[in-house]
Design an enzyme around this catalytic site. Structure first.
Site, PDB file in Angstrom:
ATOM      1  N   SER A  80      42.205  40.876  40.213  1.00  0.00           N
ATOM      2  CA  SER A  80      42.985  39.643  40.068  1.00  0.00           C
ATOM      3  C   SER A  80      42.918  38.828  41.359  1.00  0.00           C
ATOM      4  O   SER A  80      41.838  38.419  41.772  1.00  0.00           O
ATOM      5  CB  SER A  80      44.417  39.986  39.664  1.00  0.00           C
ATOM      6  OG  SER A  80      45.114  38.857  39.204  1.00  0.00           O
ATOM      7  N   GLU A  86      44.260  37.999  31.290  1.00  0.00           N
ATOM      8  CA  GLU A  86      42.885  38.513  31.227  1.00  0.00           C
ATOM      9  C   GLU A  86      41.955  37.510  30.544  1.00  0.00           C
ATOM     10  O   GLU A  86      40.790  37.361  30.944  1.00  0.00           O
ATOM     11  CB  GLU A  86      42.848  39.857  30.501  1.00  0.00           C
ATOM     12  CG  GLU A  86      41.546  40.605  30.672  1.00  0.00           C
ATOM     13  CD  GLU A  86      41.303  41.071  32.103  1.00  0.00           C
ATOM     14  OE1 GLU A  86      40.172  41.508  32.396  1.00  0.00           O
ATOM     15  OE2 GLU A  86      42.236  41.005  32.937  1.00  0.00           O
ATOM     16  N   HIS A 113      45.101  42.634  31.277  1.00  0.00           N
ATOM     17  CA  HIS A 113      45.208  42.508  32.731  1.00  0.00           C
ATOM     18  C   HIS A 113      46.118  43.613  33.248  1.00  0.00           C
ATOM     19  O   HIS A 113      47.275  43.372  33.607  1.00  0.00           O
ATOM     20  CB  HIS A 113      45.798  41.119  33.047  1.00  0.00           C
ATOM     21  CG  HIS A 113      45.404  40.554  34.380  1.00  0.00           C
ATOM     22  ND1 HIS A 113      44.136  40.114  34.660  1.00  0.00           N
ATOM     23  CD2 HIS A 113      46.130  40.320  35.503  1.00  0.00           C
ATOM     24  CE1 HIS A 113      44.083  39.640  35.893  1.00  0.00           C
ATOM     25  NE2 HIS A 113      45.289  39.763  36.430  1.00  0.00           N
TER      26      HIS A 113
END
Length: 332
Positions: free
Chosen positions: A168, A278, A309
């Protein structure tokens, strides 16, 4: 002559007594000197062979905790593992959200996991965040590329045989650090990173995300949206500088997968949030892939058909990248 002999004999006795005293004192002083050397700052040497350690490393931001798993056989290679937007101040999440330590325990590479840096993008900021009363200015790029390598070098880790990987926020940061510090990094990896932050809406999305994660003001980081600092930190823009690096880039589809098992209402909320994050990372990463293809720069890409995610998927991707990382750092 008698006087001379008496003087000679007296001098001889004094010398013998002096030598005897010296013989008694030397072992004592040698022991004291040995203790002083052992307690002094480490001198450059072979890295410890295996084991886990937490150290405090001096920086312009104050002492920074760094969690370290040493190379199994004392090798000089290191892999920096960067955290996400909500990085904690007590532990790097790679140490407890994943099995990264087990994955690399028998490999000849040191895992370097800095602690802290919430919403920092591991960047050198322009000023302290003025929304949350931040005391000092983030200088994470300086820490990770100068202050931390200075320390690690005293423990036997090379300044030039390193990889950096993050998820991330840490994904785009890993590519940024590697692009601008080619003498330090041979490998860079991004997992679910935001690699096209100049795309429409991305700067606004980052602003909102940083406010949500610690009330950090993005203008204190890279200035207003039209600032050149934004372009400097955009992988899509600096992509040409990645040529020649070993690269691993991944993002899943955002569709729930094998690690998503929501039961309580909060689980469903978190899963939905992870799906959206995501999906956004995937769009960014696909754009970056096209950009790299037009430049003729190769990279290893992984696009699982399912995955949100969340940490279990990043742990799996770290394992997929393992052989490539060890090859790049000659750390098998």
């Amino acid at each position: 002559m008698r006087i001379g002999r008496t003087g000679f004999g007296t001098n001889l006795k004094r010398r013998l007594l002096g030598l005897s005293a010296a013989a008694l004192v030397l072992p004592l002083t040698a022991g004291i000197a040995g203790t002083a050397v052992a307690g002094a700052a480490p001198i450059a040497h072979r890295a410890p062979s295996g084991g886990f350690e937490e150290v405090m490393v001096p920086s312009s931001m104050g002492p920074i905790k760094v969690q370290i798993q040493w190379a199994a056989r004392g090798g000089n290679a290191a892999l920096y593992l960067l955290d996400g937007l909500r990085a904690r101040d007590d532990r790097n999440a790679w140490t407890f959200e994943t099995n990264a330590l087990d994955q690399y325990r028998n490999d000849n590479v040191t895992l370097v996991m800095p602690v802290g840096g919430q919403s920092s993008f591991y960047s050198d900021w322009m000023a302290p965040s003025n929304f949350n009363g931040q005391k000092s200015t983030y200088k994470w790029e300086t820490f990770l590329t100068k202050e931390l390598p200075d320390y690690l070098e005293t423990r036997g880790v090379s300044r030039n045989n390193n990889g950096v990987l993050g998820l991330s926020m840490g994904g785009s940061a890993a590519l940024t650090l590697a692009a601008y510090h080619r003498d330090q990094f041979k490998f860079a990896g991004s997992l679910s990173g935001y690699l096209n932050i100049s795309a429409p809406g991305m700067r606004e999305a980052i602003r909102v995300a940083m406010l949500d994660a610690g009330r950090f003001n993005v203008d204190s980081m890279w200035g207003p949206p039209w600032s050149k600092a934004w372009l400097r930190n955009d992988p899509f823009v600096f992509a040409p500088q990645l040529k020649g690096l070993s690269l691993y880039v991944s993002s899943a589809s955002g569709l729930p997968g094998e690690y998503d098992h929501p039961r309580a209402p909060i689980d469903y909320y978190n899963t939905a949030n992870g799906m959206g994050l995501e999906a956004l990372a995937l769009v960014n990463t696909r754009s970056f892939q096209v950009r790299m293809a037009t430049l003729g720069i190769p990279a290893t890409y992984s696009f699982p058909s399912n995955g949100t995610h969340s940490w279990p998927y990043w742990s799996a991707e770290l394992f997929k990248a393992r052989n490539q990382i060890l090859d790049a750092l000659n750390a098998h």
